[in-house]
Design an enzyme around this catalytic site. Sequence first.
Site, mmCIF file in Angstrom:
data_model
loop_
_atom_site.group_PDB
_atom_site.id
_atom_site.type_symbol
_atom_site.label_atom_id
_atom_site.label_comp_id
_atom_site.label_asym_id
_atom_site.label_seq_id
_atom_site.Cartn_x
_atom_site.Cartn_y
_atom_site.Cartn_z
ATOM 1 C CB ILE A 16 8.140 -8.569 3.516
ATOM 2 C CG1 ILE A 16 7.747 -10.079 3.486
ATOM 3 C CG2 ILE A 16 8.229 -8.106 4.805
ATOM 4 C CD1 ILE A 16 8.865 -11.013 3.685
ATOM 5 C CB CYS A 17 4.951 -4.865 6.051
ATOM 6 S SG CYS A 17 6.070 -3.908 5.565
ATOM 7 C CB THR A 18 2.486 -4.521 1.038
ATOM 8 O OG1 THR A 18 3.144 -3.196 1.607
ATOM 9 C CG2 THR A 18 1.261 -4.291 0.310
ATOM 10 C CB CYS A 65 8.853 -6.202 7.541
ATOM 11 S SG CYS A 65 8.077 -4.812 6.379
#
EC number: 6.2.1.64
Lengths: 431, 178
Positions: free
Chosen positions: A213-215, B105
């Site tokens: 999700i950070c990408t 995340c």
Amino acid sequence: MATAEVLVNGNQNDWSDRYYHVDQILDKPGPRTDPSFLAGEEVKKFLREACKILVIGAGGLGCEILANLALSGFKDIHVIDMDTIDISNLNRQFLFRPKDVGQPKAIVAAEFIMNRVPGVKVTPYFGKIQDKDEEYYMQFNLVICGLDSVEARRWINATLVNMVDPEEPESLKPLIDGGTEGFKGQARVILPTVTSCYECSLDMLNKPTAFPICTIANTPRLPEHCIEWASVLEWPKVFKDKKLDTDDPEHIGWLFKTASARAKEFKIEGVTWSLTQGVVKNIIPAIASTNAIIAASCCNEAFKIATSSAAYLNNYFMLIGTDGVYSFTFEHQKREDCPVCGGQALDITVNKEWTLERLIEMLIERQDVQVKKPSLTTATKQLYLQGPPQLEELTRPNLEKKVSELVEEGDYITVTARTLPFDLTLRVTYA
Amino acid sequence: MIKIWSMKKNEDAAARRKPKTSAAQIRVQKDLTELELSATMKTHFPDPADLLNFTLTITPDEGMYKGGAFVFSVNINTNYPHEPPKVKCTQTIYHPNVDLEGNVCLNILREDWKPVLNLNSVLVGLQYLFLEPNADDPLNKDAAEELRKNREQFLQNVKTSMRGGNIRGQQYDRVVAQ
């Protein structure tokens, strides 16, 4: 419909030589036939008059399966599908025409087969497999699945396993499951409770592609990252609790627009409408020839199981067409700790006066169970849970109650505990 | 039809019929009742009959987030454990790996989820985020930037945000443990 009845009951639609080729197999035993195979009229009569088969899914695999079954002599076919026809289906789902777009797949497919193959009765059901109960599934001799969802497969598998009644041979319905993904495919024969089931092999599945999700949030490099950004992060932010409907063109349109803007910002190329739809619906391009091979394998197995004319697949066939053509057949082993077909089951007799606490003590004492700190539930209620604290507290008063007040005669109790590989099922009778 | 029953007869005759409890449900029952909840974690079930939806409160007893109470919603669907549970932070918090919408995340919640993992792994993973916030996988870029460049200021910001303060125009929820 009146004409259809006549067609099925009489055989006037069976022109001479209609089954010439199939009869080569059914008229005399071959070197690989089962000893119980009764060549000749009886087996033909069973296949063409008595055998009732259910096809789940009328999509890519389903269309092929229906055509194969109808042409090999199955005459009482039922088909379930919850989908309607989309224009993108027409390249491979050959029972559908442009005029059918928007119509239910099951109904259109059934009509097409009945028109094209006289004497075959196809009964459609436009809806979910979950709408039907055990009584419905009990009427079939065989079930073939051409599904595209893990969830639906798990459901039908568990349902058929649960239906098996040791006292009733007819309750065991062979399940033939086909699946394709691009150039790869698989066909398997599941004899519920006898062979490994779908749940036994759940850990063999590839997980759906997911990006960190950070990408997605910070360093997108692929068009897919932009589309995921739009669907996973932006959609809930903008529309709050409105659920994304991947079948709604307006929703896909918004995602496409949002993903395109982001792609532009990060100088990424390749965000298209169809990719957007593909990513959010997790579409893997379907290949007509893979479907044809897998459906053929499934129907071949159905024919062999229905007629005993040859040994059936034991029990897993896989096809890999990505690098050349490779296939492999092996016996997938049953898993002892499978939550659907594994685990232990025990019939226990409980004194009507026993409290739940007494029952738990009895379980702990029993040498053949060897359980520590068990949690007990029935299909509809929690009897006693060891944790978390809130639920332990809530269920604790049950310990004082009589088992006979909590559980009806013949009901099942599911027991889980750290010391059990998966679960233990108790069937309760009262003394 | 083949005579499957003759094969069946040879097997152990014990009744193997199963209840109508789904595989996902049994697995959740097993996962939940075997959770190793430390003093810093608490679960709450709004509807105790529904094991698939609950909240988890983490109250770190060490690290930069000590003194806060962070509430996550956990939603498990019927395709568990094929699919991971959906976890969101229900508050607006200042954390490099949690965005303002509550997205988290954590690799095992998405790309690295496997059916062999369980709810305990998820809880441990979440707890770890509060002990070791990670500036390399940011969801809140400002917070990550601050953590990387000026740890002291970041610590200060965490304290301010937890009291319900405002950092660079962004209002955060008060999350001080009662």
